[in-house]
Design a protein around this motif. Structure first.
Motif, mmCIF file in Angstrom:
data_model
loop_
_atom_site.group_PDB
_atom_site.id
_atom_site.type_symbol
_atom_site.label_atom_id
_atom_site.label_comp_id
_atom_site.label_asym_id
_atom_site.label_seq_id
_atom_site.Cartn_x
_atom_site.Cartn_y
_atom_site.Cartn_z
ATOM 1 N N ASP A 60 50.570 38.753 41.475
ATOM 2 C CA ASP A 60 50.757 38.783 42.932
ATOM 3 C C ASP A 60 49.477 39.100 43.693
ATOM 4 O O ASP A 60 49.403 38.876 44.902
ATOM 5 N N ALA A 61 48.488 39.630 43.016
ATOM 6 C CA ALA A 61 47.247 40.046 43.668
ATOM 7 C C ALA A 61 46.178 38.959 43.663
ATOM 8 O O ALA A 61 45.017 39.222 43.951
ATOM 9 N N ILE A 62 46.574 37.734 43.336
ATOM 10 C CA ILE A 62 45.626 36.619 43.276
ATOM 11 C C ILE A 62 45.985 35.611 44.362
ATOM 12 O O ILE A 62 47.134 35.203 44.481
ATOM 13 N N GLU A 63 44.988 35.243 45.155
ATOM 14 C CA GLU A 63 45.174 34.214 46.185
ATOM 15 C C GLU A 63 44.233 33.065 45.858
ATOM 16 O O GLU A 63 43.060 33.297 45.576
ATOM 17 N N VAL A 64 44.754 31.854 45.898
ATOM 18 C CA VAL A 64 43.942 30.669 45.624
ATOM 19 C C VAL A 64 44.114 29.685 46.770
ATOM 20 O O VAL A 64 45.230 29.387 47.173
ATOM 21 N N ASP A 65 42.988 29.207 47.291
ATOM 22 C CA ASP A 65 43.002 28.133 48.279
ATOM 23 C C ASP A 65 42.157 27.008 47.689
ATOM 24 O O ASP A 65 40.921 27.030 47.794
ATOM 25 N N ASP A 66 42.825 26.086 47.018
ATOM 26 C CA ASP A 66 42.122 25.005 46.326
ATOM 27 C C ASP A 66 41.370 24.115 47.306
ATOM 28 O O ASP A 66 40.271 23.648 47.016
ATOM 29 N N GLN A 67 41.959 23.875 48.490
ATOM 30 C CA GLN A 67 41.312 23.027 49.491
ATOM 31 C C GLN A 67 39.974 23.607 49.935
ATOM 32 O O GLN A 67 39.023 22.884 50.185
ATOM 33 N N ARG A 68 39.922 24.917 50.070
ATOM 34 C CA ARG A 68 38.689 25.595 50.502
ATOM 35 C C ARG A 68 37.871 26.129 49.338
ATOM 36 O O ARG A 68 36.870 26.806 49.548
ATOM 37 N N SER A 69 38.326 25.872 48.122
ATOM 38 C CA SER A 69 37.636 26.341 46.914
ATOM 39 C C SER A 69 37.406 27.851 46.963
ATOM 40 O O SER A 69 36.291 28.344 46.796
ATOM 41 N N TYR A 70 38.475 28.569 47.184
ATOM 42 C CA TYR A 70 38.400 30.009 47.404
ATOM 43 C C TYR A 70 39.425 30.740 46.545
ATOM 44 O O TYR A 70 40.578 30.335 46.461
ATOM 45 N N VAL A 71 38.994 31.816 45.890
ATOM 46 C CA VAL A 71 39.888 32.669 45.108
ATOM 47 C C VAL A 71 39.635 34.113 45.523
ATOM 48 O O VAL A 71 38.478 34.547 45.594
ATOM 49 N N ARG A 72 40.706 34.827 45.824
ATOM 50 C CA ARG A 72 40.595 36.266 46.099
ATOM 51 C C ARG A 72 41.455 37.004 45.087
ATOM 52 O O ARG A 72 42.618 36.671 44.887
ATOM 53 N N VAL A 73 40.854 38.014 44.465
ATOM 54 C CA VAL A 73 41.578 38.875 43.533
ATOM 55 C C VAL A 73 41.488 40.292 44.075
ATOM 56 O O VAL A 73 40.395 40.797 44.348
ATOM 57 N N THR A 74 42.644 40.907 44.234
ATOM 58 C CA THR A 74 42.714 42.283 44.705
ATOM 59 C C THR A 74 43.213 43.134 43.546
ATOM 60 O O THR A 74 44.248 42.835 42.953
ATOM 61 N N PHE A 75 42.457 44.173 43.204
ATOM 62 C CA PHE A 75 42.867 45.023 42.089
ATOM 63 C C PHE A 75 43.103 46.447 42.569
ATOM 64 O O PHE A 75 42.592 46.870 43.601
ATOM 65 N N THR A 76 43.896 47.172 41.806
ATOM 66 C CA THR A 76 44.284 48.530 42.152
ATOM 67 C C THR A 76 43.834 49.479 41.048
ATOM 68 O O THR A 76 44.411 49.474 39.954
ATOM 69 N N PRO A 77 42.811 50.299 41.294
ATOM 70 C CA PRO A 77 42.389 51.274 40.281
ATOM 71 C C PRO A 77 43.538 52.246 39.966
ATOM 72 O O PRO A 77 44.407 52.483 40.797
ATOM 73 N N THR A 78 43.520 52.814 38.771
ATOM 74 C CA THR A 78 44.604 53.716 38.368
ATOM 75 C C THR A 78 44.542 55.053 39.095
ATOM 76 O O THR A 78 45.567 55.723 39.221
#
Length: 153
Positions: A60-78
């Motif tokens: 759920d923390a991964i966003e992909v925009d193939d049209q804009r060639s963009y990937v965002r990954v959000t991580f949560t430290p413990t």
């Protein structure tokens, strides 16, 4: 790994069952493949668990925009004062840099409100010069490579 643990007793979660897919046809499938093929098995720098098992990274923390060639990954430290947050983020970035076509811009972020120095970590992880400098440091590269090494357990 690290001799003094910041979070000596992390909560460990079950890994999700792997999905097998052929060619992705939509963004949800691209996200699922990005997670299952590239990110789910990255190891935590302090523990013998994957980032998925510690819920540091989720699909759920991964966003992909193939049209804009963009990937965002959000991580949560413990923990909010995790000293390994930059190593975790750098490991995520390096894995995606090695896995995705070069056309993709990768944005790695700490989940809002989950780290004491969130803004500084985000700035470090998304500054090309800082990332390049980090990847010239043999000690950091060794830590990242250890996090990315395949696990046969």
């Amino acid at each position: 790994m690290v001799s003094q643990l910041i979070n000596a007793n992390p909560v460990v979660y079950e890994k999700k069952e792997r999905r097998s897919r052929c060619a992705p046809s939509d963004v949800d499938e691209v996200i699922s493949l990005t997670f299952s093929q590239h990110l789910r098995d990255i190891k935590d720098p302090e523990h013998p668990y994957s980032l998925e098992e510690l819920k540091v990274i989720t699909e759920d923390a991964i966003e992909v925009d193939d049209q804009r060639s963009y990937v965002r990954v959000t991580f949560t430290p413990t923990v909010e004062h995790c000293s390994m947050a930059t190593i975790i983020g750098l490991s995520l970035r390096v894995k995606l840099m090695r896995s995705l076509p070069p056309r993709f811009k990768v944005d790695i972020r700490v989940a809002p409100g989950t780290h004491a120095t969130e803004a500084a970590v985000n700035k470090q992880l998304n500054d090309k010069e800082r990332v390049a400098a980090a990847l010239e440091n043999p000690g950091l590269v060794d830590m990242v490579d250890e996090c990315l090494a395949p696990s046969y357990a």
